[in-house]
Enzyme design. Structure first.
Site, PDB file in Angstrom:
ATOM      1  N   ASP A 121       0.883  -1.162   0.000  1.00 14.56           N
ATOM      2  CA  ASP A 121       0.000   0.000   0.000  1.00 14.56           C
ATOM      3  C   ASP A 121       0.927   1.220   0.000  1.00 14.56           C
ATOM      4  OD1 ASP A 121      -1.589   2.163   0.658  1.00 14.56           O
ATOM      5  OD2 ASP A 121      -2.819   1.048   2.083  1.00 14.56           O
ATOM      6  N   VAL A 122       0.925   1.976  -1.090  1.00  9.30           N
ATOM      7  CA  VAL A 122       1.904   3.078  -1.218  1.00  9.30           C
ATOM      8  C   VAL A 122       1.662   4.207  -0.218  1.00  9.30           C
ATOM      9  CG1 VAL A 122       2.445   2.622  -3.658  1.00  9.30           C
ATOM     10  CG2 VAL A 122       0.636   4.271  -3.080  1.00  9.30           C
ATOM     11  N   TYR A 181      -9.058  15.603  -6.869  1.00 11.07           N
ATOM     12  CA  TYR A 181      -8.364  14.683  -7.789  1.00 11.07           C
ATOM     13  C   TYR A 181      -7.479  15.495  -8.739  1.00 11.07           C
ATOM     14  CZ  TYR A 181      -7.236  11.351 -11.411  1.00 11.07           C
ATOM     15  OH  TYR A 181      -6.529  10.576 -12.310  1.00 11.07           O
ATOM     16  N   GLU A 186     -10.651   0.295 -14.189  1.00  8.58           N
ATOM     17  CA  GLU A 186     -11.526   0.281 -13.007  1.00  8.58           C
ATOM     18  C   GLU A 186     -11.603   1.660 -12.343  1.00  8.58           C
ATOM     19  OE1 GLU A 186     -10.313  -2.953 -10.436  1.00  8.58           O
ATOM     20  OE2 GLU A 186     -10.216  -4.289 -12.158  1.00  8.58           O
TER      21      GLU A 186
HETATM   22  P1  NDP Z   1      -7.394   1.208 -11.891  1.00  9.30           P
HETATM   23  O1  NDP Z   1      -8.349   1.457 -10.778  1.00  9.30           O
HETATM   24  O2  NDP Z   1      -7.737   0.155 -12.888  1.00  9.30           O
HETATM   25  O3  NDP Z   1      -5.941   0.883 -11.295  1.00  9.30           O
HETATM   26  C1  NDP Z   1      -5.411   1.580 -10.214  1.00  9.30           C
HETATM   27  C2  NDP Z   1      -4.265   0.775  -9.636  1.00  9.30           C
HETATM   28  O4  NDP Z   1      -3.701   1.503  -8.528  1.00  9.30           O
HETATM   29  C3  NDP Z   1      -4.716  -0.569  -9.115  1.00  9.30           C
HETATM   30  O5  NDP Z   1      -3.771  -1.546  -9.476  1.00  9.30           O
HETATM   31  C4  NDP Z   1      -4.733  -0.380  -7.602  1.00  9.30           C
HETATM   32  O6  NDP Z   1      -4.406  -1.613  -6.985  1.00  9.30           O
HETATM   33  C5  NDP Z   1      -3.601   0.631  -7.428  1.00  9.30           C
HETATM   34  N1  NDP Z   1      -3.686   1.357  -6.179  1.00  9.30           N
HETATM   35  C6  NDP Z   1      -4.665   2.206  -5.762  1.00  9.30           C
HETATM   36  N2  NDP Z   1      -4.395   2.639  -4.525  1.00  9.30           N
HETATM   37  C7  NDP Z   1      -3.222   2.065  -4.150  1.00  9.30           C
HETATM   38  C8  NDP Z   1      -2.431   2.090  -2.977  1.00  9.30           C
HETATM   39  N3  NDP Z   1      -2.784   2.836  -1.898  1.00  9.30           N
HETATM   40  N4  NDP Z   1      -1.294   1.374  -2.938  1.00  9.30           N
HETATM   41  C9  NDP Z   1      -0.921   0.628  -3.998  1.00  9.30           C
HETATM   42  N5  NDP Z   1      -1.628   0.543  -5.129  1.00  9.30           N
HETATM   43  C10 NDP Z   1      -2.771   1.243  -5.201  1.00  9.30           C
HETATM   44  O7  NDP Z   1      -7.193   2.623 -12.601  1.00  9.30           O
HETATM   45  P2  NDP Z   1      -6.175   3.105 -13.745  1.00  9.30           P
HETATM   46  O8  NDP Z   1      -5.383   1.986 -14.274  1.00  9.30           O
HETATM   47  O9  NDP Z   1      -6.964   3.912 -14.678  1.00  9.30           O
HETATM   48  O10 NDP Z   1      -5.252   4.096 -12.902  1.00  9.30           O
HETATM   49  C11 NDP Z   1      -3.852   4.069 -12.939  1.00  9.30           C
HETATM   50  C12 NDP Z   1      -3.316   5.491 -12.886  1.00  9.30           C
HETATM   51  O11 NDP Z   1      -3.726   6.177 -14.069  1.00  9.30           O
HETATM   52  C13 NDP Z   1      -3.808   6.333 -11.717  1.00  9.30           C
HETATM   53  O12 NDP Z   1      -2.731   7.092 -11.222  1.00  9.30           O
HETATM   54  C14 NDP Z   1      -4.862   7.248 -12.359  1.00  9.30           C
HETATM   55  O13 NDP Z   1      -5.009   8.446 -11.650  1.00  9.30           O
HETATM   56  C15 NDP Z   1      -4.226   7.448 -13.715  1.00  9.30           C
HETATM   57  N6  NDP Z   1      -5.119   7.916 -14.777  1.00  9.30           N
HETATM   58  C16 NDP Z   1      -6.235   7.194 -15.125  1.00  9.30           C
HETATM   59  C17 NDP Z   1      -7.046   7.641 -16.152  1.00  9.30           C
HETATM   60  C18 NDP Z   1      -8.311   6.947 -16.534  1.00  9.30           C
HETATM   61  O14 NDP Z   1      -9.160   7.565 -17.207  1.00  9.30           O
HETATM   62  N7  NDP Z   1      -8.505   5.699 -16.176  1.00  9.30           N
HETATM   63  C19 NDP Z   1      -6.701   8.847 -16.907  1.00  9.30           C
HETATM   64  C20 NDP Z   1      -5.529   9.520 -16.454  1.00  9.30           C
HETATM   65  C21 NDP Z   1      -4.747   9.045 -15.446  1.00  9.30           C
HETATM   66  P3  NDP Z   1      -4.980  -2.142  -5.600  1.00  9.30           P
HETATM   67  O15 NDP Z   1      -6.381  -1.639  -5.466  1.00  9.30           O
HETATM   68  O16 NDP Z   1      -4.862  -3.626  -5.745  1.00  9.30           O
HETATM   69  O17 NDP Z   1      -4.047  -1.586  -4.575  1.00  9.30           O
HETATM   70  C1  8X3 Z   2      -8.517  10.538 -15.151  1.00  5.75           C
HETATM   71  C2  8X3 Z   2      -9.065  11.317 -16.274  1.00  5.75           C
HETATM   72  O1  8X3 Z   2     -10.719  13.161 -16.854  1.00  5.75           O
HETATM   73  O2  8X3 Z   2     -11.572  11.214 -15.668  1.00  5.75           O
HETATM   74  O3  8X3 Z   2      -7.339  11.122 -14.690  1.00  5.75           O
HETATM   75  O4  8X3 Z   2     -10.224  12.848 -14.530  1.00  5.75           O
HETATM   76  S1  8X3 Z   2     -10.455  12.168 -15.791  1.00  5.75           S
END
Ligand code: NDP
Ligand code: 8X3
Length: 257
Positions: free
Chosen positions: A64-65, A157, A193
């Site tokens: 957990d980061v 966010y 997700e």
């Molecule tokens: P998901 O929810 O599919 O994946 C998020 C990942 O982060 C999971 O593997 C989750 O794993 C992990 N995570 C969350 N909290 C923690 C924690 N406290 N410690 C360790 N791991 C953690 O979403 P995305 O793949 O879309 O998100 C990945 C990144 O991309 C994020 O930083 C998000 O902000 C960014 N992003 C996403 C966009 C989108 O539209 N989807 C657009 C722009 C940026 P677990 O729950 O197992 O810990």
């Molecule tokens: C995730 C993209 O536009 O849903 O970072 O916030 S948005």
């Protein structure tokens, strides 16, 4: 082009979405992977699939980061063969809620700031000294177009992703004079997700975010990250912004019902 074969790539948040796609893309290129996330079973599934499909070495660790001590300990106690991390993908992150700031839930705010900003800092602090010492390495921070523009209810966010952008610039400045490279990859809508987590498990509401348009998928983002990581050593891609063709800004999305 620089090969990432046999390089050690550490990906946070590798249990789903962009992180899991990154694991797949770097494994395809022959990298050795350190995968981390909180959900151990999900992470193990990703690790097992990758070992079977690509025959690369995978070290998975539940982490957990947001827990600074755990982050420090887990990186300090990596087996020797895994210590020299070449590429760190700071991907773990989440959004919680879409409430107006005057109605926002403190718990949601804490979770976003703790994960997206403090978590990224804790992991970077644990990994960067080794990179500097080896005078080699690359940190890829996953930002967002939400780190460049606001939308109603995006408040905290967006602020957390603005912070990621600032930290990306700060890292680059502080690492100047070393061979360690820093990139921010900032996507628009990616179907993962992410929205389900934002809406606390409300799948129907999450689905609507990507309705009637073609969003990016995790692979699209992973390929952009790979591009950054495979430039020749004198080339540092500082920022990549990628959006679906049907998206112009956080608020402009072309939908065709
Ligand atoms: P998901 O929810 O599919 O994946 C998020 C990942 O982060 C999971 O593997 C989750 O794993 C992990 N995570 C969350 N909290 C923690 C924690 N406290 N410690 C360790 N791991 C953690 O979403 P995305 O793949 O879309 O998100 C990945 C990144 O991309 C994020 O930083 C998000 O902000 C960014 N992003 C996403 C966009 C989108 O539209 N989807 C657009 C722009 C940026 P677990 O729950 O197992 O810990
Ligand atoms: C995730 C993209 O536009 O849903 O970072 O916030 S948005």
């Amino acid at each position: 082009m620089e090969s990432v074969k046999d390089k050690i790539v550490c990906i946070t948040g590798a249990s789903s979405g962009i992180g899991a796609a990154c694991a797949e893309v770097f494994a395809r290129e022959g990298s050795a992977l350190i995968l981390s996330a909180r959900r151990g079973e999900r992470l193990e599934n990703v690790a097992r699939t990758i070992r079977e499909r690509y025959r690369v070495k995978v070290h998975s660790m539940c982490l957990d980061v947001t827990r600074q001590r755990d982050v420090e300990n887990v990186f300090a106690s990596l087996p020797e063969e895994w210590q020299a991390i070449d590429i760190l993908v700071n991907n773990a992150g989440l959004s919680r809620g879409l409430d107006k700031i005057q109605e926002g839930k403190i718990q949601d705010w804490e979770e976003m700031i703790d994960t997206n900003v403090k978590g990224l800092l804790y992991v970077s602090r644990a990994v960067l000294p080794g990179m500097v010492q080896r005078n080699r390495g690359h940190v890829v921070n996953i930002g967002s177009i939400a780190g460049r523009q606001l939308y109603p209810g995006g408040n905290v966010y967006c602020a957390s992703k603005f912070a990621v952008r600032a930290l990306n610039q700060g890292m680059k400045m502080d690492l100047l004079g070393t061979q360690v490279r820093v990139s921010s990859v900032d996507p628009g809508l990616v179907e993962t997700e992410f929205s389900e987590v934002r809406f606390h498990g409300d799948k129907e509401r999450a689905k609507k975010v990507y309705a009637d348009m073609r969003p990016l998928n995790g692979d699209d983002v992973a390929e952009a990250i790979l591009f950054c990581a495979t430039r020749p050593p004198h080339v540092n891609i500082l920022e990549v912004v990628l959006v679906p063709t049907a998206q112009a800004s956080v608020r402009d999305v072309h939908r065709t019902p």
